[in-house]
Design an enzyme around this catalytic site. Structure first.
Site, PDB file in Angstrom:
ATOM      1  N   GLY A 130      54.258  54.448   7.979  1.00  0.00           N
ATOM      2  CA  GLY A 130      53.993  55.554   7.047  1.00  0.00           C
ATOM      3  C   GLY A 130      55.059  55.614   5.963  1.00  0.00           C
ATOM      4  O   GLY A 130      54.742  55.714   4.765  1.00  0.00           O
ATOM      5  N   CYS A 170      63.145  62.817  14.254  1.00  0.00           N
ATOM      6  CA  CYS A 170      62.239  63.970  14.363  1.00  0.00           C
ATOM      7  C   CYS A 170      62.636  64.743  15.619  1.00  0.00           C
ATOM      8  O   CYS A 170      61.831  64.956  16.512  1.00  0.00           O
ATOM      9  CB  CYS A 170      60.781  63.533  14.384  1.00  0.00           C
ATOM     10  SG  CYS A 170      60.395  62.308  15.630  1.00  0.00           S
ATOM     11  N   ALA A 197      57.403  50.939  12.309  1.00  0.00           N
ATOM     12  CA  ALA A 197      56.004  51.208  12.720  1.00  0.00           C
ATOM     13  C   ALA A 197      55.768  52.697  12.980  1.00  0.00           C
ATOM     14  O   ALA A 197      56.668  53.362  13.475  1.00  0.00           O
ATOM     15  CB  ALA A 197      55.675  50.406  13.977  1.00  0.00           C
ATOM     16  N   PRO A 198      54.583  53.202  12.624  1.00  0.00           N
ATOM     17  CA  PRO A 198      53.401  52.488  12.112  1.00  0.00           C
ATOM     18  C   PRO A 198      53.391  52.268  10.601  1.00  0.00           C
ATOM     19  O   PRO A 198      52.375  51.873  10.044  1.00  0.00           O
ATOM     20  CB  PRO A 198      52.258  53.412  12.524  1.00  0.00           C
ATOM     21  CG  PRO A 198      52.866  54.785  12.492  1.00  0.00           C
ATOM     22  CD  PRO A 198      54.291  54.620  12.920  1.00  0.00           C
ATOM     23  N   ASP A 214      64.840  55.395  10.518  1.00  0.00           N
ATOM     24  CA  ASP A 214      64.016  56.440  11.148  1.00  0.00           C
ATOM     25  C   ASP A 214      64.075  56.128  12.641  1.00  0.00           C
ATOM     26  O   ASP A 214      63.207  55.464  13.198  1.00  0.00           O
ATOM     27  CB  ASP A 214      62.590  56.333  10.594  1.00  0.00           C
ATOM     28  CG  ASP A 214      61.695  57.475  11.046  1.00  0.00           C
ATOM     29  OD1 ASP A 214      62.211  58.428  11.664  1.00  0.00           O
ATOM     30  OD2 ASP A 214      60.479  57.406  10.796  1.00  0.00           O
ATOM     31  N   ASP A 231      64.701  43.179  16.521  1.00  0.00           N
ATOM     32  CA  ASP A 231      65.547  44.301  16.906  1.00  0.00           C
ATOM     33  C   ASP A 231      66.467  44.640  15.728  1.00  0.00           C
ATOM     34  O   ASP A 231      67.295  43.822  15.333  1.00  0.00           O
ATOM     35  CB  ASP A 231      66.366  43.889  18.143  1.00  0.00           C
ATOM     36  CG  ASP A 231      67.243  45.017  18.657  1.00  0.00           C
ATOM     37  OD1 ASP A 231      67.380  46.042  17.956  1.00  0.00           O
ATOM     38  OD2 ASP A 231      67.796  44.857  19.764  1.00  0.00           O
TER      39      ASP A 231
HETATM   40  C1  SAM Z   1      60.241  57.160  14.702  1.00  0.00           C
HETATM   41  S1  SAM Z   1      59.326  55.707  14.855  1.00  0.00           S
HETATM   42  C2  SAM Z   1      59.230  55.156  13.196  1.00  0.00           C
HETATM   43  C3  SAM Z   1      58.124  55.786  12.386  1.00  0.00           C
HETATM   44  C4  SAM Z   1      57.956  55.126  11.024  1.00  0.00           C
HETATM   45  N1  SAM Z   1      59.190  55.070  10.279  1.00  0.00           N
HETATM   46  C5  SAM Z   1      56.901  55.802  10.157  1.00  0.00           C
HETATM   47  O1  SAM Z   1      57.239  56.659   9.340  1.00  0.00           O
HETATM   48  O2  SAM Z   1      55.721  55.482  10.308  1.00  0.00           O
HETATM   49  C6  SAM Z   1      60.521  54.616  15.507  1.00  0.00           C
HETATM   50  C7  SAM Z   1      60.076  53.170  15.601  1.00  0.00           C
HETATM   51  O3  SAM Z   1      61.221  52.388  15.899  1.00  0.00           O
HETATM   52  C8  SAM Z   1      60.842  51.323  16.740  1.00  0.00           C
HETATM   53  N2  SAM Z   1      62.091  50.822  17.330  1.00  0.00           N
HETATM   54  C9  SAM Z   1      62.765  51.308  18.397  1.00  0.00           C
HETATM   55  N3  SAM Z   1      63.896  50.604  18.600  1.00  0.00           N
HETATM   56  C10 SAM Z   1      63.940  49.658  17.629  1.00  0.00           C
HETATM   57  C11 SAM Z   1      64.847  48.615  17.307  1.00  0.00           C
HETATM   58  N4  SAM Z   1      65.949  48.409  18.043  1.00  0.00           N
HETATM   59  N5  SAM Z   1      64.576  47.831  16.256  1.00  0.00           N
HETATM   60  C12 SAM Z   1      63.450  48.024  15.499  1.00  0.00           C
HETATM   61  N6  SAM Z   1      62.535  48.989  15.771  1.00  0.00           N
HETATM   62  C13 SAM Z   1      62.793  49.795  16.810  1.00  0.00           C
HETATM   63  C14 SAM Z   1      59.856  51.955  17.677  1.00  0.00           C
HETATM   64  O4  SAM Z   1      59.029  50.972  18.272  1.00  0.00           O
HETATM   65  C15 SAM Z   1      59.085  52.877  16.729  1.00  0.00           C
HETATM   66  O5  SAM Z   1      57.970  52.214  16.201  1.00  0.00           O
END
Ligand code: SAM
Length: 438
Positions: free
Chosen positions: A259, A376, A256-257, A323, A302
């Site tokens: 991209g 990032c 999420a979100p 990511d 997860d």
């Molecule tokens: C850096 S953002 C990702 C941005 C996304 N890749 C984009 O380009 O739009 C990290 C995401 O990982 C999610 N997240 C954190 N821990 C996670 C987990 N254990 N499993 C899956 N998602 C996770 C967060 O809620 C967040 O939405």
């Protein structure tokens, strides 16, 4: 400088101060703003501007209050001072209007009425001493770079040659970068359409276009049709470097979100699974995919517990994008609230989460498959050190070369599209591409 003597400024400052209090209690600036605005969505652009101005002057504001007040004001009063001092420092409105409107705001609430005289006196005292205070502010590094002391020391220790350039670049207003949807159109066609609308834009990456004058997304030609999306030029390298071809089984582990999920599909990936832990954020993946006219399988779960969402699926993944959640220390231009929300211990805690995600996802990758790790962040514990340790733990992981591993948001882009220096077109990222050898 504007001299708009609109009584609405008092309204704006009142809502901005309410949001500021929530932010200083630990909520993100955006969430704080949404809560504080309630039904007053009409005030959002003005309140957002006031809040971002205040966060960009946070250290200066704290310095001034400490210097001019005999003791620390109550939270409600400190919030009024934060938003109004930022207005004075940024010279958005005439000094007289700001002082008048914030005193009006203070008088309008029982919590701050008693401090209206104090607010008035402190702001006037600042204005009287401004000429001597401004150079004093510049001499304090935490104020000049608007960073908490621990963050600044970390940046200096970890980037001894670049830390000043990074800190300065991170204070700039970021450029608006678009990603052109390769499944629907071309950069040439988008640029031609922009010319027709009188919009100045430059190509800055394989699918990246810099729109010189930012504007709301609804006013960007082609946005609603999914021809273009907003995405930093550095973030656009993920899908490009993963090279996910049609038919490959692809996992976007923290999606999420969406991209990067959308970008993978736009570049031709036909079998993408997007995993996201946060249910509310996952709905944004679906929205983005729909707008861009591409598809992926969305899983709320997860990523570190693949037994919960990958069961029964015996075919390994050919490509994995991780990511990972991180301190986001590379994207302060877009999120200047980040250093003020983080605590020093967060770095180690996030490093552990990243390690667990890497270790849990590696077994899902097929031999010859590739995992692209992205954060990032500019902190090596989350990037270079994290991956060096991973490669030590996993003898089947072979790092592949990438054009740039660490992207620092310094004033000149390291990866300018045509080799000529451009204003910094990307945020700060760390990338590592790992191939599975056995
Ligand atoms: C850096 S953002 C990702 C941005 C996304 N890749 C984009 O380009 O739009 C990290 C995401 O990982 C999610 N997240 C954190 N821990 C996670 C987990 N254990 N499993 C899956 N998602 C996770 C967060 O809620 C967040 O939405």
């Amino acid at each position: 400088m504007s001299t708009v003597e609109s009584p609405a400024l008092a309204d704006v400052l009142r809502h901005a101060a309410a949001a500021w209090q929530l932010f200083r209690e630990g909520r993100s600036l955006n969430r704080s703003m949404t809560t504080a605005l309630g039904a007053r969505a009409d005030l959002r652009p003005a309140v957002q501007d006031a809040l971002y101005t205040a966060v960009r002057h946070l250290a200066a504001n704290e310095y001034i209050v400490k210097r001019l007040a005999a003791r620390a004001p109550a939270a409600e009063v400190a919030a009024l001072l934060a938003v109004s001092l930022a207005q004075l420092l940024s010279e958005r409105h005439s000094d007289y209007v700001v002082v008048d409107q914030v005193v009006t705001t203070a008088q309008s609430s029982p919590q701050t009425r008693g401090a209206a005289g104090f607010v008035n006196a402190l702001l006037r005292s600042f204005l009287r001493q401004r000429a001597s205070l401004l150079p004093e502010l510049q001499r304090d590094e935490t104020v000049r770079y608007n960073l908490p002391r621990w963050w600044l020391e970390r940046l200096r220790a970890e980037h001894p040659h670049d830390w000043i350039a990074i800190a300065e670049a991170q204070q700039q207003v970021p450029p608006l970068i678009l990603r052109v949807n390769a499944a629907r159109t071309t950069i040439g066609a988008v640029l031609a359409q922009f010319v027709e609308h009188g919009i100045a834009a430059t190509r800055v990456g394989a699918q990246a276009v810099w729109m010189h004058q930012p504007r709301p997304v609804a006013e960007i030609p082609g946005f609603n049709d999914g021809d273009v999306s907003v995405q930093d030029a550095g973030a656009q390298l993920a899908a490009q470097w993963l090279e996910a071809a049609p038919g490959m089984r692809v996992l976007d582990a923290c999606a999420a979100p969406g991209g990067k999920t959308a970008h993978l599909a736009e570049l031709g990936a036909t079998d993408v699974t997007a995993v996201e832990l946060d249910k509310a954020r996952a709905t944004r993946i679906a929205d983005n995919l729909r707008r861009c006219h591409v598809t992926a399988r969305i899983v709320i779960g997860d990523a570190a517990r693949p037994d919960m969402w990958n069961e029964g699926s015996h075919r390994p993944f050919d490509r994995i994008l991780l990511d990972a959640p991180c301190t986001a220390s590379g994207i302060l231009r877009r999120h200047p609230d980040i250093p003020w929300l983080r605590r020093p211990a967060d770095v180690a805690q996030l490093t552990t989460v990243q390690r667990e995600l890497l270790d849990a996802l590696w077994p899902l990758l097929g031999v010859g498959g590739r995992l692209l790790y992205v954060v990032c962040s500019l902190f090596p514990d989350e990037g270079r050190v994290q991956i060096a340790r991973f490669v030590e733990r996993h003898t089947t992981a072979r790092p592949l070369p990438l054009p740039v591993a660490q992207m620092l948001p310094t004033p000149v882009a390291v990866s300018a599209w045509n080799g000529s220096p451009l204003p910094t077109m990307h945020d700060g990222f760390f990338y590592a591409l790992l191939e599975k050898t056995g």
